[in-house]
Scaffold this motif. Structure first.
Motif, mmCIF file in Angstrom:
data_model
loop_
_atom_site.group_PDB
_atom_site.id
_atom_site.type_symbol
_atom_site.label_atom_id
_atom_site.label_comp_id
_atom_site.label_asym_id
_atom_site.label_seq_id
_atom_site.Cartn_x
_atom_site.Cartn_y
_atom_site.Cartn_z
ATOM 1 N N THR A 6 0.831 -1.210 0.000
ATOM 2 C CA THR A 6 0.000 0.000 0.000
ATOM 3 C C THR A 6 0.862 1.255 0.000
ATOM 4 O OG1 THR A 6 -0.212 -0.130 2.408
ATOM 5 C CG2 THR A 6 -1.999 -1.074 1.117
ATOM 6 N N GLU A 7 2.068 1.183 0.587
ATOM 7 C CA GLU A 7 2.951 2.347 0.617
ATOM 8 C C GLU A 7 3.396 2.731 -0.793
ATOM 9 O OE1 GLU A 7 3.496 -0.383 2.601
ATOM 10 O OE2 GLU A 7 2.777 0.493 4.476
ATOM 11 N N ILE A 8 3.801 1.751 -1.580
ATOM 12 C CA ILE A 8 4.244 2.016 -2.955
ATOM 13 C C ILE A 8 3.080 2.520 -3.797
ATOM 14 C CG2 ILE A 8 5.091 0.934 -5.079
ATOM 15 C CD1 ILE A 8 6.777 -0.914 -3.230
ATOM 16 N N LEU A 9 1.931 1.855 -3.683
ATOM 17 C CA LEU A 9 0.760 2.296 -4.447
ATOM 18 C C LEU A 9 0.321 3.692 -4.025
ATOM 19 C CD1 LEU A 9 -1.401 -0.924 -4.662
ATOM 20 C CD2 LEU A 9 -0.184 0.215 -6.515
ATOM 21 N N GLY A 10 0.360 3.957 -2.729
ATOM 22 C CA GLY A 10 -0.027 5.275 -2.236
ATOM 23 C C GLY A 10 0.822 6.379 -2.834
ATOM 24 N N ALA A 11 2.127 6.142 -2.931
ATOM 25 C CA ALA A 11 3.026 7.138 -3.518
ATOM 26 C C ALA A 11 2.717 7.351 -4.995
ATOM 27 C CB ALA A 11 4.473 6.704 -3.337
ATOM 28 N N LYS A 12 2.432 6.271 -5.719
ATOM 29 C CA LYS A 12 2.112 6.390 -7.147
ATOM 30 C C LYS A 12 0.791 7.134 -7.349
ATOM 31 C CE LYS A 12 4.568 2.335 -8.788
ATOM 32 N NZ LYS A 12 4.732 1.804 -10.116
ATOM 33 N N ILE A 13 -0.199 6.812 -6.536
ATOM 34 C CA ILE A 13 -1.506 7.466 -6.654
ATOM 35 C C ILE A 13 -1.390 8.948 -6.310
ATOM 36 C CG2 ILE A 13 -3.809 7.598 -5.622
ATOM 37 C CD1 ILE A 13 -3.632 4.476 -5.405
ATOM 38 N N GLU A 14 -0.637 9.268 -5.267
ATOM 39 C CA GLU A 14 -0.452 10.661 -4.882
ATOM 40 C C GLU A 14 0.213 11.456 -6.003
ATOM 41 O OE1 GLU A 14 1.853 13.223 -1.475
ATOM 42 O OE2 GLU A 14 1.084 11.253 -0.940
ATOM 43 N N ALA A 15 1.201 10.851 -6.667
ATOM 44 C CA ALA A 15 1.865 11.526 -7.783
ATOM 45 C C ALA A 15 0.872 11.820 -8.898
ATOM 46 C CB ALA A 15 3.025 10.678 -8.300
ATOM 47 N N CYS A 16 -0.015 10.861 -9.197
ATOM 48 C CA CYS A 16 -1.027 11.080 -10.242
ATOM 49 C C CYS A 16 -2.005 12.175 -9.832
ATOM 50 C CB CYS A 16 -1.786 9.788 -10.539
ATOM 51 S SG CYS A 16 -0.832 8.587 -11.486
ATOM 52 N N GLN A 17 -2.428 12.154 -8.581
ATOM 53 C CA GLN A 17 -3.379 13.164 -8.104
ATOM 54 C C GLN A 17 -2.777 14.565 -8.159
ATOM 55 O OE1 GLN A 17 -4.233 11.237 -4.282
ATOM 56 N NE2 GLN A 17 -6.375 11.118 -4.891
ATOM 57 N N ASN A 18 -1.473 14.662 -7.955
ATOM 58 C CA ASN A 18 -0.795 15.961 -7.967
ATOM 59 C C ASN A 18 -0.308 16.369 -9.351
ATOM 60 O OD1 ASN A 18 -1.148 16.166 -5.194
ATOM 61 N ND2 ASN A 18 0.810 15.207 -4.745
ATOM 62 N N GLY A 19 -0.545 15.509 -10.354
ATOM 63 C CA GLY A 19 -0.089 15.812 -11.710
ATOM 64 C C GLY A 19 1.408 15.651 -11.880
ATOM 65 N N GLN A 20 2.043 14.861 -11.011
ATOM 66 C CA GLN A 20 3.496 14.697 -11.038
ATOM 67 C C GLN A 20 3.909 13.284 -11.443
ATOM 68 O OE1 GLN A 20 4.485 15.810 -7.052
ATOM 69 N NE2 GLN A 20 4.299 17.987 -7.459
ATOM 70 N N CYS A 21 3.045 12.575 -12.148
ATOM 71 C CA CYS A 21 3.376 11.201 -12.530
ATOM 72 C C CYS A 21 3.994 11.177 -13.925
ATOM 73 C CB CYS A 21 2.139 10.314 -12.479
ATOM 74 S SG CYS A 21 0.778 10.896 -13.505
ATOM 75 N N ASP A 22 4.641 10.066 -14.226
ATOM 76 C CA ASP A 22 5.293 9.900 -15.527
ATOM 77 C C ASP A 22 4.409 9.170 -16.530
ATOM 78 O OD1 ASP A 22 7.589 11.082 -14.532
ATOM 79 O OD2 ASP A 22 8.411 9.175 -13.845
ATOM 80 N N CYS A 23 3.180 8.888 -16.153
ATOM 81 C CA CYS A 23 2.293 8.133 -17.044
ATOM 82 C C CYS A 23 1.238 9.062 -17.644
ATOM 83 C CB CYS A 23 1.636 6.991 -16.279
ATOM 84 S SG CYS A 23 0.629 7.551 -14.880
ATOM 85 N N ALA A 24 0.362 8.480 -18.397
ATOM 86 C CA ALA A 24 -0.652 9.265 -19.115
ATOM 87 C C ALA A 24 -1.928 9.429 -18.294
ATOM 88 C CB ALA A 24 -0.957 8.599 -20.455
ATOM 89 N N CYS A 25 -1.803 9.904 -17.076
ATOM 90 C CA CYS A 25 -2.987 10.177 -16.258
ATOM 91 C C CYS A 25 -3.833 11.244 -16.946
ATOM 92 C CB CYS A 25 -2.593 10.697 -14.880
ATOM 93 S SG CYS A 25 -2.151 9.426 -13.722
ATOM 94 N N ASP A 26 -5.113 11.033 -16.922
ATOM 95 C CA ASP A 26 -6.046 12.000 -17.495
ATOM 96 C C ASP A 26 -6.501 12.929 -16.369
ATOM 97 O OD1 ASP A 26 -8.158 13.414 -18.561
ATOM 98 O OD2 ASP A 26 -9.164 11.664 -19.402
ATOM 99 N N PRO A 27 -6.054 14.187 -16.368
ATOM 100 C CA PRO A 27 -6.437 15.108 -15.279
ATOM 101 C C PRO A 27 -7.943 15.263 -15.135
ATOM 102 C CG PRO A 27 -4.705 16.074 -16.639
ATOM 103 C CD PRO A 27 -5.154 14.813 -17.324
ATOM 104 N N GLU A 28 -8.675 15.237 -16.243
ATOM 105 C CA GLU A 28 -10.133 15.361 -16.169
ATOM 106 C C GLU A 28 -10.741 14.154 -15.467
ATOM 107 O OE1 GLU A 28 -11.995 16.315 -19.888
ATOM 108 O OE2 GLU A 28 -10.561 17.910 -20.307
ATOM 109 N N LEU A 29 -10.217 12.980 -15.753
ATOM 110 C CA LEU A 29 -10.695 11.767 -15.093
ATOM 111 C C LEU A 29 -10.349 11.798 -13.610
ATOM 112 C CD1 LEU A 29 -12.066 9.020 -15.339
ATOM 113 C CD2 LEU A 29 -9.831 8.058 -15.892
ATOM 114 N N MET A 30 -9.155 12.248 -13.277
ATOM 115 C CA MET A 30 -8.751 12.326 -11.872
ATOM 116 C C MET A 30 -9.675 13.256 -11.081
ATOM 117 S SD MET A 30 -6.275 10.195 -11.526
ATOM 118 C CE MET A 30 -5.598 10.562 -9.918
#
Length: 86
Positions: free
Chosen positions: A21-45
């Protein structure tokens, strides 16, 4: 590492094997903050109200509440959390 995603009332539930959960939490937080390296859709978030993580045998569960569905989230979750592009 595997991910199983299903719709539930008010959102989506996923089981991801091979991650804490710690690793996933960090990845999810990065996506929520717009700081991820993947193709997160900000509108979907923005459609997501809450994301809850819990440890489970062999992995973690993620409960996502909001105006989202498994079919839409699955490709993004696979790429962002597992690094698998579909």
């Amino acid at each position: 590492m595997n991910i199983e995603i299903s719709n539930q009332k008010g959102g989506v539930k996923a089981f991801i094997s091979g991650f804490s959960t710690e690793i996933l939490g960090a990845k999810i937080e990065a996506c929520q903050n717009g700081q991820c390296d993947c193709a997160c859709d900000p509108e979907l978030m923005q459609k997501i109200s809450t994301i809850e993580l819990a440890s489970a045998d062999g992995g973690s569960t993620i409960t996502i509440t909001g105006d989202v569905d498994a079919q839409t989230l699955a490709p993004m979750m696979r790429e962002c959390l597992l690094g698998n592009k579909e």
